[in-house]
Design a protein around this motif. Structure first.
Motif, short mmCIF file in Angstrom:
data_model
loop_
_atom_site.label_atom_id
_atom_site.label_comp_id
_atom_site.label_asym_id
_atom_site.label_seq_id
_atom_site.Cartn_x
_atom_site.Cartn_y
_atom_site.Cartn_z
N VAL A 1 -0.12 6.87 32.16
CA VAL A 1 -0.70 5.87 32.16
C VAL A 1 -0.37 4.87 32.71
O VAL A 1 -1.07 3.88 33.77
CB VAL A 1 -0.99 5.48 31.09
CG1 VAL A 1 -2.04 3.81 30.25
CG2 VAL A 1 -2.15 5.88 30.17
N LEU A 2 0.86 4.43 32.96
CA LEU A 2 2.07 3.67 33.56
C LEU A 2 1.87 4.38 35.03
O LEU A 2 1.46 2.67 35.92
CB LEU A 2 3.66 3.56 32.99
CG LEU A 2 4.75 2.64 33.92
CD1 LEU A 2 3.74 0.86 33.12
CD2 LEU A 2 5.47 2.61 33.62
N TYR A 3 2.28 5.20 35.74
CA TYR A 3 2.00 5.82 37.53
C TYR A 3 0.77 5.10 37.21
O TYR A 3 0.93 5.31 38.85
CB TYR A 3 2.13 6.91 37.23
CG TYR A 3 1.99 7.50 38.13
CD1 TYR A 3 3.20 6.25 39.20
CD2 TYR A 3 1.39 7.77 38.84
CE1 TYR A 3 3.23 7.04 41.00
CE2 TYR A 3 1.46 9.07 39.90
CZ TYR A 3 2.12 8.00 40.89
OH TYR A 3 2.20 8.18 42.48
N GLN A 4 -1.02 5.10 36.82
CA GLN A 4 -2.12 5.13 37.19
C GLN A 4 -1.97 3.86 37.78
O GLN A 4 -2.89 3.32 38.71
CB GLN A 4 -2.97 5.09 35.80
CG GLN A 4 -2.99 7.54 36.26
CD GLN A 4 -3.95 7.69 34.91
OE1 GLN A 4 -4.50 7.03 34.12
NE2 GLN A 4 -3.92 8.40 34.46
N LEU A 5 -1.55 2.79 35.98
CA LEU A 5 -1.52 1.57 36.22
C LEU A 5 -0.84 0.96 37.74
O LEU A 5 -1.31 -0.59 38.61
CB LEU A 5 -1.49 0.66 35.11
CG LEU A 5 -1.99 0.74 33.83
CD1 LEU A 5 -0.78 0.25 32.80
CD2 LEU A 5 -3.33 -0.06 34.32
N LEU A 6 -0.04 2.03 38.14
CA LEU A 6 1.19 1.26 38.88
C LEU A 6 0.35 1.83 41.21
O LEU A 6 0.87 0.63 41.25
CB LEU A 6 2.46 1.60 39.24
CG LEU A 6 3.10 1.29 38.65
CD1 LEU A 6 4.81 2.78 38.55
CD2 LEU A 6 3.47 0.08 38.88
#
Length: 241
Positions: free
Chosen positions: A187-192
């Motif tokens: 999820v963090l990577y998607q937000l990035l």
């Protein structure tokens, strides 16, 4: 010396019965503190509304020193908000953004790219009709880029964990470091990889959103010396729940 600059009001505190001290992040001189006398009096020369946290202003100021208190000669709104001060959810996000920015920016000199990012963030928050439940998370990641410690690497099945101390996606975990689990790391990577207008499309449950906020503030504490508690954190979690 007089300077003409745009600014973002980050904090306003009572100094005396009629005066306040305001912390303003300026485009031309970076973070500055200003003593504004008489603003709490009736018929004050400067409207107190211009000095509210999150205000975007155009100003002319007397520049004396980086660390001392300076004075404002003229100030007016650069942007008149249409929704930000009046909608509870937007106000909570905006106050969180202002507090994190104020406590993260340590260098006194100007930083035009950082200023423009913050200025546009408040404009977007005011103008958007899109859901904003993920916006504060995306903001923390964008701000980390401007401060020099944006998460590195990429999430994959080979690197499924995000190491909060190293600031990297990694293949394995050690007992001495803190990590995001594989789902939260993804999820963090998607937000990035998205921008403000897209971040609401990242599907995050309420509990994960709260946990990720806590972890990102921990990430900040690892990478900014003596990063303090964020008072707006608990208010934001309550409002967005």
């Amino acid at each position: 010396m007089l300077i003409k600059t745009r600014g973002i009001v980050f904090r306003s505190i009572k100094y005396s019965e009629s005066s306040v001290i305001v912390d303003i992040f300026t485009e031309e001189r970076g973070m500055r503190s200003y003593l504004v006398p008489g603003v709490r009096r009736k018929n004050a020369r400067i409207s107190p509304g211009l000095l509210q946290v999150m205000s975007l202003v155009d100003m002319v100021a007397y520049e004396k020193s980086e660390k001392g208190l300076n004075r404002i000669r003229e100030i007016k709104s650069a942007v008149v908000y249409q929704s930000l001060p009046f909608e509870v959810h937007k106000s909570a996000v905006g106050l969180f953004i202002a507090e994190v920015a104020r406590k993260s920016i340590r260098e006194p000199e100007e930083n035009p790219r950082l200023f423009e990012f913050l200025f546009r963030t408040f404009q977007f928050l005011d103008q958007t009709a899109l859901p904003i439940a993920n916006l504060h998370l995306h903001f923390l990641l964008e701000l980390s880029f401007h401060l020099g410690f944006v998460p590195g690497g990429a999430w994959s099945e080979e690197t499924p964990y995000f190491d909060l101390q190293e600031g990297l996606f990694t293949s394995s975990k050690t007992a001495s470091h803190q990590y995001l689990d594989t789902v939260t790391s993804q999820v963090l990577y998607q937000l990035l990889r998205c921008d403000y207008a897209q971040c609401h499309e990242v599907r995050i449950g309420r509990q994960m959103r709260q946990d990720l906020l806590d972890k990102l503030l921990t990430f900040y504490r690892y990478h900014i010396d003596n990063f303090p508690e964020i008072n707006a954190h608990s208010i934001l979690k309550t409002v967005l729940s």
